[in-house]
Design a protein around this motif. Structure first.
Motif, PDB file in Angstrom:
ATOM      1  N   UNK A   1       7.977  -0.913  -2.632  1.00  0.00           N
ATOM      2  CA  UNK A   1       8.850  -0.137  -3.525  1.00  0.00           C
ATOM      3  C   UNK A   1       7.992   0.618  -4.535  1.00  0.00           C
ATOM      4  N   UNK A   2       8.372   1.853  -4.857  1.00  0.00           N
ATOM      5  CA  UNK A   2       7.748   2.564  -5.979  1.00  0.00           C
ATOM      6  C   UNK A   2       8.831   3.012  -6.938  1.00  0.00           C
TER       7      UNK A   2
ATOM      8  N   UNK B   1       5.952   8.240   0.907  1.00  0.00           N
ATOM      9  CA  UNK B   1       7.224   8.614   1.545  1.00  0.00           C
ATOM     10  C   UNK B   1       7.059   8.983   3.026  1.00  0.00           C
ATOM     11  N   UNK B   2       5.803   9.090   3.460  1.00  0.00           N
ATOM     12  CA  UNK B   2       5.551   9.506   4.845  1.00  0.00           C
ATOM     13  C   UNK B   2       5.604   8.290   5.777  1.00  0.00           C
TER      14      UNK B   2
ATOM     15  N   UNK C   1       5.113   2.097   5.629  1.00  0.00           N
ATOM     16  CA  UNK C   1       5.710   3.249   4.949  1.00  0.00           C
ATOM     17  C   UNK C   1       6.876   3.786   5.775  1.00  0.00           C
ATOM     18  N   UNK C   2       7.849   4.439   5.193  1.00  0.00           N
ATOM     19  CA  UNK C   2       7.905   4.821   3.793  1.00  0.00           C
ATOM     20  C   UNK C   2       8.272   3.665   2.872  1.00  0.00           C
TER      21      UNK C   2
ATOM     22  N   UNK D   1      -3.406  -3.618  -4.468  1.00  0.00           N
ATOM     23  CA  UNK D   1      -3.798  -2.688  -3.390  1.00  0.00           C
ATOM     24  C   UNK D   1      -3.092  -1.345  -3.542  1.00  0.00           C
ATOM     25  N   UNK D   2      -1.842  -1.388  -4.003  1.00  0.00           N
ATOM     26  CA  UNK D   2      -1.098  -0.132  -4.180  1.00  0.00           C
ATOM     27  C   UNK D   2      -1.700   0.707  -5.312  1.00  0.00           C
ATOM     28  N   UNK D   3      -2.051   0.055  -6.426  1.00  0.00           N
ATOM     29  CA  UNK D   3      -2.608   0.798  -7.570  1.00  0.00           C
ATOM     30  C   UNK D   3      -3.998   1.334  -7.197  1.00  0.00           C
ATOM     31  N   UNK D   4      -4.759   0.540  -6.430  1.00  0.00           N
ATOM     32  CA  UNK D   4      -6.095   1.009  -6.004  1.00  0.00           C
ATOM     33  C   UNK D   4      -5.937   2.263  -5.141  1.00  0.00           C
ATOM     34  N   UNK D   5      -4.885   2.274  -4.316  1.00  0.00           N
ATOM     35  CA  UNK D   5      -4.647   3.442  -3.463  1.00  0.00           C
ATOM     36  C   UNK D   5      -4.299   4.666  -4.329  1.00  0.00           C
ATOM     37  N   UNK D   6      -3.508   4.463  -5.365  1.00  0.00           N
ATOM     38  CA  UNK D   6      -3.153   5.572  -6.268  1.00  0.00           C
ATOM     39  C   UNK D   6      -4.423   6.134  -6.920  1.00  0.00           C
ATOM     40  N   UNK D   7      -5.297   5.240  -7.384  1.00  0.00           N
ATOM     41  CA  UNK D   7      -6.548   5.689  -8.027  1.00  0.00           C
ATOM     42  C   UNK D   7      -7.373   6.546  -7.058  1.00  0.00           C
ATOM     43  N   UNK D   8      -7.366   6.114  -5.786  1.00  0.00           N
ATOM     44  CA  UNK D   8      -8.136   6.855  -4.780  1.00  0.00           C
ATOM     45  C   UNK D   8      -7.585   8.278  -4.632  1.00  0.00           C
TER      46      UNK D   8
END
Ligand code: FDP
Length: 330
Positions: free
Chosen positions: A201-202, A224-225, A232-233, A319-326
């Motif tokens: 969820x986001x 969302x993809x 995902x999504x 892991x989700x926040x690390x992906x956002x940073x990337x």
């Protein structure tokens, strides 16, 4: 047997802290009593003509509601009564409020007494957020609230939903309590919360997508993809009140994000306040094994130079926040 009470829990946590432990326990205990009063008031606000605006704008530019002012006053009175709080930095007061203290090791409390107040008139969840720091003998005492969020000794929030939940950390895990209405006692119902490594969820105000950093836009597009293999999504959930959205993220995993407006890349403008929203939530989430970032740096490393400073935030599953940073780095 009933789960242990907040005051018993605070006593067990003291063993692991330094000289500020008694003050922190006193303040968190007192805030929990105020929370029970706020919960009761919220439940009856419509019946007592307490909803709606007072007319006027606060220091953050928000229209002020009657319950914002009332919440500020009850929290101020409660902190004053502890004798342990040397200054109160409130969303509802332009200047910090200095207070007389008794005894050694006074503290500074940053607090948004009623956060998410646009939810008030529609009977949605709202919350109280707090961060506690050592006063460190500074003059004025409130100036100890400045600096990085790593200086917080304790942080937490209360969520006024179907149940009233208090979540706090003193740097040894994040623990959640539920208010037992008849006794007015908070009891441990979510010991040592561990946020899932990844979520599904986001939460974000997607109406602002046109203002986001390109990395933020690309990241949300990615979420969302569809891609079965990586889950995902993701689903979107957004209540419009930080406490409810962070609480869901803490328990179920995923992300809560309030990125800055990058319409002018020379001057990105964040919305949420660092001292009494973003930094306390950053500590709570990190202590549950999560991550909190601005997209460009760790939230707890952001140095506050002003009491009502704003900061962007992406917090939740590590892991989700690390992906956002990337995505921000690309
Ligand atoms: P509110 O303006 O209702 O007080 O801090 C402010 C806050 O609520 C947060 O609780 C919430 O996450 C956010 O603002 C909602 O802002 P948007 O309405 O811009 O999405």
């Amino acid at each position: 047997m009933a789960p242990i009470s907040l005051s018993e829990h605070l006593a067990t946590q003291q063993a692991t802290q330094g000289p500020h432990a008694p003050g922190v326990a006193t303040i968190v205990g007192r805030l929990s009593r105020v929370a029970a009063v706020i919960a009761r008031e919220l439940a009856h606000a419509a019946l007592r003509d307490r909803l709606g605006y007072v007319g006027g704008i606060n220091v953050s530019g928000d229209e002020v509601k009657k319950l914002d002012i009332w919440g500020h006053e009850v929290v101020e009175a409660a902190l004053r009564a502890t004798g342990a709080c040397a200054a109160f930095v409130s969303e509802e007061a332009k200047e910090p409020i200095e207070m007389a203290t008794e005894g050694a090791n006074p503290l500074v409390v940053c607090c948004d007494p009623v956060d998410g107040s646009s939810n008030l008139d529609v009977n949605g969840s709202v919350g109280t957020i707090f961060g506690i720091r050592a006063a460190d003998g500074k003059t004025p005492a409130a100036s100890a609230a400045l600096g990085p969020g790593t200086r917080q000794l304790a942080a937490g929030y209360v969520m006024y939903g179907p149940a009233t939940t208090l979540v706090y950390t003193v740097g040894h895990g994040t623990h959640g309590f539920t208010l037992d209405q008849p006794s007015g006692e908070f009891r441990l119902t979510y010991p040592d919360i561990r946020i899932p490594r990844r979520g599904k969820i986001y939460g974000i105000n997607e109406g602002n997508a046109h203002t986001w950093h390109p990395g933020q836009r690309a990241f949300v597009e990615h979420l969302k993809t569809p891609d079965k293999a990586s889950g995902r999504p993701y689903s979107l959930r957004y209540s419009g009140a930080m406490v409810g959205d962070v609480h869901r993220t803490l328990l179920d995993g995923g992300l809560f994000m309030y990125p800055a407006d990058w319409s002018d890349p020379q001057k990105p403008k964040a919305k949420l306040r660092l001292l009494y929203e973003v930094a306390p939530m950053g500590m709570v989430v990190e202590q549950a094994g999560g991550r909190a970032s601005t997209g460009l740096e760790r939230v707890l490393d952001v140095v506050a130079t002003e009491y009502h400073q704003r900061a962007s935030v992406i917090l939740g599953s590590p892991d989700d926040v690390a992906m956002a940073d990337e995505f921000y780095r690309r």
